[in-house]
Design a protein around this motif. Structure first.
Motif, PDB file in Angstrom:
ATOM      1  N   GLY A 145       0.788  -1.223   0.000  1.00 39.13           N
ATOM      2  CA  GLY A 145       0.000   0.000   0.000  1.00 39.13           C
ATOM      3  C   GLY A 145       0.817   1.268   0.000  1.00 39.13           C
ATOM      4  N   MET A 146       2.119   1.126  -0.158  1.00 39.61           N
ATOM      5  CA  MET A 146       2.995   2.296  -0.131  1.00 39.61           C
ATOM      6  C   MET A 146       2.938   3.069  -1.444  1.00 39.61           C
ATOM      7  N   GLU A 147       3.323   4.310  -1.370  1.00 39.12           N
ATOM      8  CA  GLU A 147       3.467   5.169  -2.533  1.00 39.12           C
ATOM      9  C   GLU A 147       4.890   5.713  -2.575  1.00 39.12           C
ATOM     10  N   TRP A 148       5.390   5.952  -3.807  1.00 43.21           N
ATOM     11  CA  TRP A 148       6.694   6.579  -3.950  1.00 43.21           C
ATOM     12  C   TRP A 148       6.631   7.986  -3.371  1.00 43.21           C
ATOM     13  N   GLU A 149       7.635   8.346  -2.592  1.00 42.62           N
ATOM     14  CA  GLU A 149       7.649   9.662  -1.955  1.00 42.62           C
ATOM     15  C   GLU A 149       8.776  10.547  -2.469  1.00 42.62           C
ATOM     16  N   LYS A 150       9.997   9.999  -2.542  1.00 41.31           N
ATOM     17  CA  LYS A 150      11.121  10.813  -2.974  1.00 41.31           C
ATOM     18  C   LYS A 150      12.323   9.915  -3.206  1.00 41.31           C
ATOM     19  N   GLN A 151      13.344  10.498  -3.829  1.00 38.68           N
ATOM     20  CA  GLN A 151      14.623   9.812  -3.980  1.00 38.68           C
ATOM     21  C   GLN A 151      15.682  10.570  -3.195  1.00 38.68           C
ATOM     22  N   ILE A 152      16.504   9.823  -2.459  1.00 40.53           N
ATOM     23  CA  ILE A 152      17.561  10.425  -1.652  1.00 40.53           C
ATOM     24  C   ILE A 152      18.855   9.664  -1.879  1.00 40.53           C
ATOM     25  N   ILE A 153      19.933  10.167  -1.314  1.00 37.58           N
ATOM     26  CA  ILE A 153      21.200   9.445  -1.305  1.00 37.58           C
ATOM     27  C   ILE A 153      21.400   8.841   0.077  1.00 37.58           C
ATOM     28  N   LYS A 154      21.531   7.534   0.134  1.00 38.22           N
ATOM     29  CA  LYS A 154      21.790   6.813   1.394  1.00 38.22           C
ATOM     30  C   LYS A 154      22.673   5.629   1.059  1.00 38.22           C
ATOM     31  N   TRP A 155      23.581   5.299   1.961  1.00 39.43           N
ATOM     32  CA  TRP A 155      24.531   4.216   1.719  1.00 39.43           C
ATOM     33  C   TRP A 155      25.339   4.489   0.438  1.00 39.43           C
ATOM     34  N   GLU A 156      25.598   5.772   0.192  1.00 37.65           N
ATOM     35  CA  GLU A 156      26.425   6.220  -0.938  1.00 37.65           C
ATOM     36  C   GLU A 156      25.816   5.867  -2.296  1.00 37.65           C
ATOM     37  N   LYS A 157      24.496   5.839  -2.386  1.00 37.97           N
ATOM     38  CA  LYS A 157      23.839   5.603  -3.674  1.00 37.97           C
ATOM     39  C   LYS A 157      22.439   6.192  -3.634  1.00 37.97           C
TER      40      LYS A 157
END
Length: 199
Positions: A145-157
Motif C-alpha cells: 500500500g505504499m506510494e513513492w515519496e522521494k529519492q535520496i542518497i543513502k549508503w552512498e547511492k
C-alpha cells in the motif's frame, strides 16, 4: 520469541543459530545484487548481533520468517529503525532466500509487519528504502500500500523512499488495495474511493 503470524508464515526473533540459514541469502550474489556486497559467516554474525541490538534499543528489528506448517526458512522481514534526512523513521525491510521468491511470501510477511506496526505498536507511518532498479522490491512496497515519496542518497547511492501512513491504510481497509497484478497502482479505483469516502 514469536512476534506474529500470517496465513502461511511465522515471524520470530533472530538468533546466532540462524546464521547458516541467513548465509543462504548473504552468499548469493543474485539475492544480494542491490546491496553493497555479499557477506561471509563473520559478517553474518555481526549482522545478527546488530539486529539483536535493535531489539534491545527499539523493540523492533528484522525477524526470521518461517513457513508455519514446516518451519522451513523463508528469509528475514521486519521493522527497522532508520534515520532519513534527519527524521526518525521505521522501515519495513525484507529479503528472502532465492528459491522462495515468486510465491507471495515477501508481500504476505511485509503486510503482516505493516499491520503489526500500525495496530500493535501504534505507529502512524512506515517506509521502505528501495534501490530504483529493484523492481521486485518496489512491487512488494506497492502491494503493501505504499506510494513513492522521494529519492535520496543513502549508503552512498540513490535510493527511493516509499511510504504508507495510517490514513492511507484506512483507505486500503475500506476500499481494497489500489494495485494491479503487475504492481501498477489502479488510479481509477483510487479516485473512485476518494470521491465516495464519507469521513
Amino acid at each position: 520469541m514469536r512476534i506474529l503470524e500470517t496465513a502461511r508464515l511465522s515471524l520470530r526473533e533472530m538468533t546466532e543459530e540462524d546464521i547458516p540459514y541467513l548465509l543462504q541469502i548473504f552468499t548469493d550474489p543474485q539475492a544480494m545484487a542491490y546491496y553493497s556486497s555479499t557477506k561471509n559467516e563473520a559478517e553474518a554474525r555481526t549482522w545478527v548481533r546488530w539486529v539483536r541490538s535493535c531489539y534491545e534499543k527499539s523493540g523492533i528489528g528484522l525477524w526470521i520468517v518461517e513457513e508455519t506448517e514446516s518451519s522451513r526458512f523463508i528469509g528475514q522481514v521486519g521493522l527497522m529503525p532508520q534515520v532519513i534526512a534527519g527524521r526518525d523513521e521505521v522501515e519495513i525491510g525484507y529479503s528472502l532466500v532465492r528459491h522462495e521468491w515468486n510465491k507471495g511470501y515477501a508481500t504476505e510477511a511485509a503486510i503482516g509487519c505493516r499491520d503489526y506496526g500500525f495496530h500493535h505498536l501504534g505507529l502512524t507511518r512506515l517506509i521502505s528504502i528501495i534501490d530504483p532498479r529493484h523492481t521486485k522490491s518496489r512491487n512488494v512496497a506497492l502491494k503493501v500500500g505504499m506510494e513513492w515519496e522521494k529519492q535520496i542518497i543513502k549508503w552512498e547511492k540513490n535510493v527511493d523512499i516509499y511510504a504508507i501512513s495510517v490514513s492511507r491504510q484506512h483507505d486500503i481497509e475500506r476500499y481494497g488495495p489500489f494495485w494491479k497484478e503487475d504492481g501498477a497502482q489502479d488510479i481509477l479505483q483510487l479516485k473512485r474511493a476518494h470521491k465516495n469516502k464519507s469521513w
